[in-house]
Design a protein around this motif. Structure first.
Motif, PDB file in Angstrom:
ATOM      1  N   UNK A   1      72.697 126.623  52.149  1.00  0.00           N
ATOM      2  CA  UNK A   1      71.730 125.787  52.844  1.00  0.00           C
ATOM      3  C   UNK A   1      72.506 124.997  53.916  1.00  0.00           C
ATOM      4  N   UNK A   2      72.503 125.435  55.181  1.00  0.00           N
ATOM      5  CA  UNK A   2      73.318 124.766  56.203  1.00  0.00           C
ATOM      6  C   UNK A   2      72.977 123.274  56.310  1.00  0.00           C
ATOM      7  N   UNK A   3      73.997 122.455  56.543  1.00  0.00           N
ATOM      8  CA  UNK A   3      73.748 121.016  56.640  1.00  0.00           C
ATOM      9  C   UNK A   3      74.769 120.348  57.535  1.00  0.00           C
ATOM     10  N   UNK A   4      74.441 119.147  58.004  1.00  0.00           N
ATOM     11  CA  UNK A   4      75.458 118.289  58.613  1.00  0.00           C
ATOM     12  C   UNK A   4      75.565 117.046  57.744  1.00  0.00           C
ATOM     13  N   UNK A   5      76.798 116.584  57.561  1.00  0.00           N
ATOM     14  CA  UNK A   5      77.062 115.450  56.649  1.00  0.00           C
ATOM     15  C   UNK A   5      77.738 114.346  57.456  1.00  0.00           C
ATOM     16  N   UNK A   6      77.309 113.129  57.268  1.00  0.00           N
ATOM     17  CA  UNK A   6      77.934 112.008  57.977  1.00  0.00           C
ATOM     18  C   UNK A   6      77.688 110.738  57.186  1.00  0.00           C
ATOM     19  N   UNK A   7      78.399 109.662  57.570  1.00  0.00           N
ATOM     20  CA  UNK A   7      78.048 108.410  56.897  1.00  0.00           C
ATOM     21  C   UNK A   7      77.370 107.476  57.875  1.00  0.00           C
ATOM     22  N   UNK A   8      76.433 106.754  57.334  1.00  0.00           N
ATOM     23  CA  UNK A   8      75.752 105.727  58.112  1.00  0.00           C
ATOM     24  C   UNK A   8      76.367 104.416  57.658  1.00  0.00           C
ATOM     25  N   UNK A   9      77.264 103.905  58.475  1.00  0.00           N
ATOM     26  CA  UNK A   9      78.084 102.774  58.014  1.00  0.00           C
ATOM     27  C   UNK A   9      77.304 101.496  57.708  1.00  0.00           C
ATOM     28  N   UNK A  10      76.338 101.098  58.530  1.00  0.00           N
ATOM     29  CA  UNK A  10      75.672  99.825  58.230  1.00  0.00           C
ATOM     30  C   UNK A  10      74.953  99.824  56.884  1.00  0.00           C
ATOM     31  N   UNK A  11      74.543 100.999  56.416  1.00  0.00           N
ATOM     32  CA  UNK A  11      73.864 101.037  55.112  1.00  0.00           C
ATOM     33  C   UNK A  11      74.820 101.466  54.006  1.00  0.00           C
ATOM     34  N   UNK A  12      75.914 102.105  54.384  1.00  0.00           N
ATOM     35  CA  UNK A  12      76.842 102.624  53.380  1.00  0.00           C
ATOM     36  C   UNK A  12      76.388 103.958  52.804  1.00  0.00           C
ATOM     37  N   UNK A  13      75.374 104.594  53.373  1.00  0.00           N
ATOM     38  CA  UNK A  13      74.869 105.849  52.802  1.00  0.00           C
ATOM     39  C   UNK A  13      75.666 107.045  53.293  1.00  0.00           C
ATOM     40  N   UNK A  14      75.937 107.958  52.364  1.00  0.00           N
ATOM     41  CA  UNK A  14      76.416 109.266  52.790  1.00  0.00           C
ATOM     42  C   UNK A  14      75.179 110.134  53.014  1.00  0.00           C
ATOM     43  N   UNK A  15      75.077 110.687  54.204  1.00  0.00           N
ATOM     44  CA  UNK A  15      73.848 111.391  54.575  1.00  0.00           C
ATOM     45  C   UNK A  15      74.088 112.885  54.684  1.00  0.00           C
ATOM     46  N   UNK A  16      73.180 113.659  54.124  1.00  0.00           N
ATOM     47  CA  UNK A  16      73.180 115.119  54.288  1.00  0.00           C
ATOM     48  C   UNK A  16      71.896 115.486  55.009  1.00  0.00           C
ATOM     49  N   UNK A  17      72.032 116.070  56.194  1.00  0.00           N
ATOM     50  CA  UNK A  17      70.837 116.470  56.939  1.00  0.00           C
ATOM     51  C   UNK A  17      70.720 117.987  56.920  1.00  0.00           C
ATOM     52  N   UNK A  18      69.585 118.471  56.429  1.00  0.00           N
ATOM     53  CA  UNK A  18      69.328 119.912  56.403  1.00  0.00           C
ATOM     54  C   UNK A  18      68.078 120.195  57.225  1.00  0.00           C
ATOM     55  N   UNK A  19      67.795 121.453  57.432  1.00  0.00           N
ATOM     56  CA  UNK A  19      66.542 121.815  58.108  1.00  0.00           C
ATOM     57  C   UNK A  19      66.013 123.038  57.366  1.00  0.00           C
ATOM     58  N   UNK A  20      64.751 123.324  57.540  1.00  0.00           N
ATOM     59  CA  UNK A  20      64.206 124.525  56.937  1.00  0.00           C
ATOM     60  C   UNK A  20      64.464 124.577  55.423  1.00  0.00           C
ATOM     61  N   UNK A  21      64.190 123.469  54.780  1.00  0.00           N
ATOM     62  CA  UNK A  21      64.543 123.347  53.362  1.00  0.00           C
ATOM     63  C   UNK A  21      63.311 122.924  52.574  1.00  0.00           C
ATOM     64  N   UNK A  22      62.213 123.628  52.816  1.00  0.00           N
ATOM     65  CA  UNK A  22      60.947 123.151  52.254  1.00  0.00           C
ATOM     66  C   UNK A  22      60.855 123.339  50.744  1.00  0.00           C
ATOM     67  N   UNK A  23      61.645 124.263  50.211  1.00  0.00           N
ATOM     68  CA  UNK A  23      61.576 124.455  48.755  1.00  0.00           C
ATOM     69  C   UNK A  23      62.201 123.249  48.041  1.00  0.00           C
ATOM     70  N   UNK A  24      63.295 122.730  48.615  1.00  0.00           N
ATOM     71  CA  UNK A  24      63.914 121.541  48.001  1.00  0.00           C
ATOM     72  C   UNK A  24      62.953 120.358  48.062  1.00  0.00           C
ATOM     73  N   UNK A  25      62.177 120.306  49.123  1.00  0.00           N
ATOM     74  CA  UNK A  25      61.173 119.243  49.258  1.00  0.00           C
ATOM     75  C   UNK A  25      60.145 119.366  48.134  1.00  0.00           C
ATOM     76  N   UNK A  26      59.791 120.600  47.837  1.00  0.00           N
ATOM     77  CA  UNK A  26      58.794 120.860  46.800  1.00  0.00           C
ATOM     78  C   UNK A  26      59.375 120.521  45.418  1.00  0.00           C
ATOM     79  N   UNK A  27      60.660 120.839  45.215  1.00  0.00           N
ATOM     80  CA  UNK A  27      61.222 120.508  43.887  1.00  0.00           C
ATOM     81  C   UNK A  27      61.379 118.995  43.747  1.00  0.00           C
ATOM     82  N   UNK A  28      61.551 118.312  44.886  1.00  0.00           N
ATOM     83  CA  UNK A  28      61.594 116.844  44.837  1.00  0.00           C
ATOM     84  C   UNK A  28      60.242 116.304  44.378  1.00  0.00           C
TER      85      UNK A  28
END
Ligand code: GTP
Ligand code: MG
Length: 575
Positions: free
Chosen positions: A305-332
């Motif tokens: 599942x291709x992704x880009x990963x980065x940190x958002x420093x002001x929140x401290x979150x590690x972020x994983x951004x994917x696209x075309x991932x509708x099945x994971x949305x459904x399992x959520x």
């Protein structure tokens, strides 16, 4: 503290309205930092309320809220009154709160988007001496203090909410005060779950990232998925995001009739995967170059599942951004539904996730470890198999779906989105369920059986992975394919030891120290961190045997058993 948490949990479990929790670590969820005005009756959305909203309604509400929200980096000596008065000059503030990471930040929700436009009109691009500012106008601002001399406060006089993970010794202290194992597990849930503010911050980050992606795809949306929104997220968990282009692709659009129709001229690429990779690559580049606060961009485009990963420093979150991932949305969404059906679901999942982390069964780095997602599936499977069951199988949820049919990439992802279950007839305590989780998985036939939440029954394993948990939607896949035999053995061993520990009469009473669930959270240096072979082989049950012996000895000499004595290391529980 535990008592107040427990009263609240009983209220939630009894499907009544929430009661205030003045002493809880997450207290202030609805009041601290709330605007002095216009905050009146708003109640954060708690799971397990009789009025639980559908997943999509809740998401839509939070998205809209995030679009009326800004993030502000504040000067160190900010005072709440001046801050509020200044920002209120741009429009009505619905809610705000302060938090501290590397600096003080405030999240401010206005009642209308026009207030944000007013802030943006009044804001300037900073002039820098030796550098140049990229003139990207986002909703993340710096609040500058123009009258330094007139400020009297040296330290900030604002209440800052914690956004961090509770340290293990603090958690152990809190649960040691509980009166039953059930109360202990509900306390773990209460102390570890995402707070209302942290959830708002997560939706705001999605909304800020959307502004970057919208430069190319104005109708896109960025939707959080995974533990941020499935009700099983704990403080410190990553922020999984999904770039949703469905609104643009016309995937769901009916074909027009008539003699002619028009379509867009587009570039063509070999597959949807290639399109996803190139979109993520470009958006990742823009985030890296333009988005303030986003650092450490990694493009992991060749993953399944291709992704880009980065940190958002002001929140401290590690972020994983994917696209075309509708099945994971459904399992959520599926997990969200399960979480709302019975209060024991979340309490047991949080307890097991916490136990697994302390035992070194899960890890924050990718590898052959069991993931939190797999653990959650194991808990759900157990709860489906109770007699009477506590939650329905996925096939039963599908049976209730009526017209709500969802086929994604030829996979059947149908289930009822507004499933309302009558209260389960099952009256087992969390203590029973915890004990059975360890006994069940301590003796499960992992070598030839697969866990299947669609059927609620184990099935013959279709392939030889050590741990096989069938993907509920892509049924030919195994969600725990990454797990190797060593990690599975570690899980089974820890489950057996924990089952044994929970059976010990001497550890069942709140007077013991540690007792009940706390006895399962002794940091497992032998299995996760120990260096010497000899230490690594010593099972937890040995340590517990020693503990029981010393308890007996203690009991003979004194009736009052001491409370946790704070010699534990401050070990933060990270995901
Ligand atoms: P934590 O981040 O550990 O708190 O839990 P999480 O549920 O968010 O897990 P993770 O970040 O690893 O994955 C995000 C979501 O992707 C999960 O909630 C699932 O919906 C989905 N997901 C993760 N792993 C798998 C997998 O192996 N198969 C499928 N189908 N979905 C997965
Ligand atoms: Mg996650």
């Amino acid at each position: 503290m535990a008592a107040s948490v427990w009263r609240r949990v009983q209220a939630v479990a009894g499907r009544q309205l929430r009661v205030p929790r003045p002493h809880s670590r997450s207290a202030g969820r609805s009041s601290v930092g709330a605007a002095p005005v216009a905050d009146g009756s708003e109640e954060p959305d708690l799971p397990n309320k009789a009025t639980a909203k559908t997943f999509s309604a809740l998401q839509a509400e939070r998205h809209e809220q995030a679009e009326r929200t800004i993030l502000i980096s504040c000067p160190p000596n900010v005072t709440e009154k001046k801050f509020y008065n200044y920002l209120a000059s741009y429009g009505t503030i619905n809610k705000y709160f302060f938090y501290e990471t590397f600096g003080i930040y405030a999240l401010v929700e206005f009642s209308g988007k026009e207030s944000i436009e007013a802030v943006q009109r009044a804001s300037t691009i900073p002039g820098l001496q030796h550098e140049c500012a990229v003139p990207f106008k986002s909703r993340f601002f710096n609040l500058r203090n123009n009258h330094l001399g007139s400020q009297t406060a040296i330290h900030p006089s604002v209440h800052r909410l914690k956004q961090s993970v509770i340290p293990l010794n603090e958690l152990l202290q809190n649960i040691s005060e509980a009166k039953s194992i059930d109360e202990q597990l509900y306390t773990v849930l209460e102390e570890m779950q995402l707070t209302e503010e942290n959830t708002r911050l997560r939706f705001l980050v999605c909304s800020l990232i959307k502004e970057i992606a919208a430069a190319y795809f104005p109708e896109c949306s960025i939707r959080p998925f995974g533990s941020t929104v499935n009700n099983f997220g704990k403080m410190g968990c990553d922020l999984d995001m999904f770039l949703d282009l469905d609104g643009i692709s016309g995937r769901n659009k009916a074909k027009p009739g008539g003699a002619f129709s028009v379509e867009y001229q587009t570039k063509r690429v070999a597959s949807e995967r290639v399109a996803t990779q190139s979109i993520l690559s470009v958006i990742g580049e823009c985030i890296d170059q333009f988005a303030p606060g986003c650092t450490g961009m990694q493009k992991i485009l060749n993953a399944r599942c291709p992704l880009v990963r980065f940190s958002h420093q002001p929140s401290g979150f590690q972020c994983d951004l994917t696209a075309n991932n509708r099945i994971a949305m459904r399992s959520t969404e599926l997990l969200y539904i399960y979480s709302t059906l019975d209060p024991r679901v979340r309490a047991l999942v949080f307890g097991i996730r916490c136990w697994a982390r302390v035992q070194g069964i899960t890890s924050s780095v990718p590898g052959a470890w069991i993931t939190n997602f797999s653990l959650t599936m194991m808990v759900l499977f157990l709860l489906q198999r109770r007699n009477p069951p506590i939650i329905p199988t996925l096939d039963q949820l599908k049976g209730q779906a009526e017209k709500d049919v969802h086929i994604i990439e030829s996979h059947d992802c149908t289930f009822a989105s507004d499933y309302k279950m009558k209260s389960s007839q099952n009256t087992e305590t969390l203590e029973d369920l915890l004990q059975d989780f360890f006994e069940f998985y301590g003796s499960f036939a992992f070598n030839n059986m697969s866990i299947n939440i669609r059927k609620g029954k184990e099935q013959n394993k279709p392939e030889p992975s050590p741990l096989h948990i069938q993907n509920p939607f892509e049924q030919a896949l195994n969600v725990s394919k990454n797990v190797n035999q060593t990690q599975l053995d570690r899980f089974v061993r820890a489950a057996r030891e924990s089952a044994w520990i929970l059976q010990q009469e001497g550890l069942k009473h709140p007077k013991a120290n540690p007792w009940g669930f706390s006895a399962l959270l002794l940091p497992n240096s032998q299995t996760s961190m120990g260096k010497s072979k000899k230490r690594r082989r010593q099972p937890a049950s040995e340590r517990i045997k020693n503990l029981l012996d010393s308890l007996k000895a203690n009991k003979q000499s004194t009736d009052s058993l001491s409370r946790p004595n704070g010699h534990q290391k401050n070990i933060p529980i990270v995901r």
